[in-house]
Motif scaffolding. Sequence first.
Motif, mmCIF file in Angstrom:
data_model
loop_
_atom_site.group_PDB
_atom_site.id
_atom_site.type_symbol
_atom_site.label_atom_id
_atom_site.label_comp_id
_atom_site.label_asym_id
_atom_site.label_seq_id
_atom_site.Cartn_x
_atom_site.Cartn_y
_atom_site.Cartn_z
ATOM 1 N N ASP A 76 0.801 -1.325 -0.038
ATOM 2 C CA ASP A 76 0.066 -0.271 -0.019
ATOM 3 C C ASP A 76 0.923 1.269 0.111
ATOM 4 O OD1 ASP A 76 -2.394 -1.607 0.180
ATOM 5 O OD2 ASP A 76 -2.608 -1.211 2.313
ATOM 6 N N GLU A 77 2.231 1.110 0.585
ATOM 7 C CA GLU A 77 2.804 2.229 0.521
ATOM 8 C C GLU A 77 4.002 2.390 -0.695
ATOM 9 O OE1 GLU A 77 4.992 1.874 4.276
ATOM 10 O OE2 GLU A 77 3.274 2.183 5.514
ATOM 11 N N ASP A 78 3.610 1.633 -1.682
ATOM 12 C CA ASP A 78 4.426 1.713 -2.841
ATOM 13 C C ASP A 78 4.524 3.097 -3.698
ATOM 14 O OD1 ASP A 78 5.559 1.533 -5.667
ATOM 15 O OD2 ASP A 78 5.541 -0.920 -5.071
ATOM 16 N N PRO A 79 5.539 3.622 -3.743
ATOM 17 C CA PRO A 79 5.575 4.904 -4.693
ATOM 18 C C PRO A 79 4.640 4.937 -6.165
ATOM 19 C CG PRO A 79 7.590 4.607 -3.823
ATOM 20 C CD PRO A 79 6.761 3.136 -3.649
ATOM 21 N N TYR A 80 4.592 3.773 -6.429
ATOM 22 C CA TYR A 80 3.694 3.694 -7.902
ATOM 23 C C TYR A 80 2.162 3.679 -7.488
ATOM 24 C CZ TYR A 80 7.421 1.979 -10.905
ATOM 25 O OH TYR A 80 8.733 1.962 -11.526
ATOM 26 N N ILE A 81 1.847 3.497 -6.227
ATOM 27 C CA ILE A 81 0.355 3.615 -5.934
ATOM 28 C C ILE A 81 0.266 5.202 -6.016
ATOM 29 C CG2 ILE A 81 -1.264 3.430 -4.066
ATOM 30 C CD1 ILE A 81 -0.317 0.583 -3.745
ATOM 31 N N GLU A 82 1.036 5.944 -5.187
ATOM 32 C CA GLU A 82 1.084 7.431 -4.818
ATOM 33 C C GLU A 82 0.836 8.205 -6.218
ATOM 34 O OE1 GLU A 82 3.354 10.759 -2.921
ATOM 35 O OE2 GLU A 82 3.571 8.770 -2.019
ATOM 36 N N ALA A 83 1.723 7.423 -7.043
ATOM 37 C CA ALA A 83 1.863 8.098 -8.492
ATOM 38 C C ALA A 83 0.656 7.792 -9.534
ATOM 39 C CB ALA A 83 3.296 7.892 -9.272
ATOM 40 N N GLY A 84 -0.021 6.904 -8.933
ATOM 41 C CA GLY A 84 -1.244 6.710 -9.874
ATOM 42 C C GLY A 84 -1.235 5.546 -11.010
ATOM 43 N N ILE A 85 -0.070 4.913 -10.831
ATOM 44 C CA ILE A 85 0.332 4.011 -11.814
ATOM 45 C C ILE A 85 -0.549 2.693 -11.591
ATOM 46 C CG2 ILE A 85 2.224 2.441 -12.714
ATOM 47 C CD1 ILE A 85 4.200 5.123 -11.587
ATOM 48 N N TYR A 86 -0.674 2.059 -10.477
ATOM 49 C CA TYR A 86 -1.377 1.009 -10.347
ATOM 50 C C TYR A 86 -2.888 1.150 -10.104
ATOM 51 C CZ TYR A 86 3.063 -1.553 -9.157
ATOM 52 O OH TYR A 86 4.479 -1.923 -8.976
ATOM 53 N N LYS A 87 -3.424 0.497 -10.972
ATOM 54 C CA LYS A 87 -5.017 0.494 -10.665
ATOM 55 C C LYS A 87 -5.389 -0.637 -10.005
ATOM 56 C CE LYS A 87 -6.327 -2.046 -15.071
ATOM 57 N NZ LYS A 87 -7.015 -1.897 -16.451
#
Length: 99
Positions: A76-87
């Motif tokens: 949940d803390e992955d930077p890709y989540i924060e960047a909106g990369i993972y749907k």
Amino acid sequence: MYYAIMSEDIPNSLSLRKQARPAHIARLEMLKAEGRLLVAGPHPAIDTEDPGDSGFTGSLVIAEFDSLEHAQAWADEDPYIEAGIYKSVIVKPYKIALP
């Protein structure tokens, strides 16, 4: 125990991936340094090692965590989540059967 973290990208995520990649890789390097990372990498959008501008469709991380809750919290803390990369991100227990 090991956990598989399977993530799916939004369409056309490559430019966002490039921006967030250093922070994303730094977290994986920490797992590696702790001896907890089994494997990690992206899924190329086309059948080649280097998809170029085609980019990627998601990622797979298999790493050791104390529990499913800890694995989910890490994911949940992955930077890709924060960047909106993972749907979407799925975290499941993983058992090594071979080799």
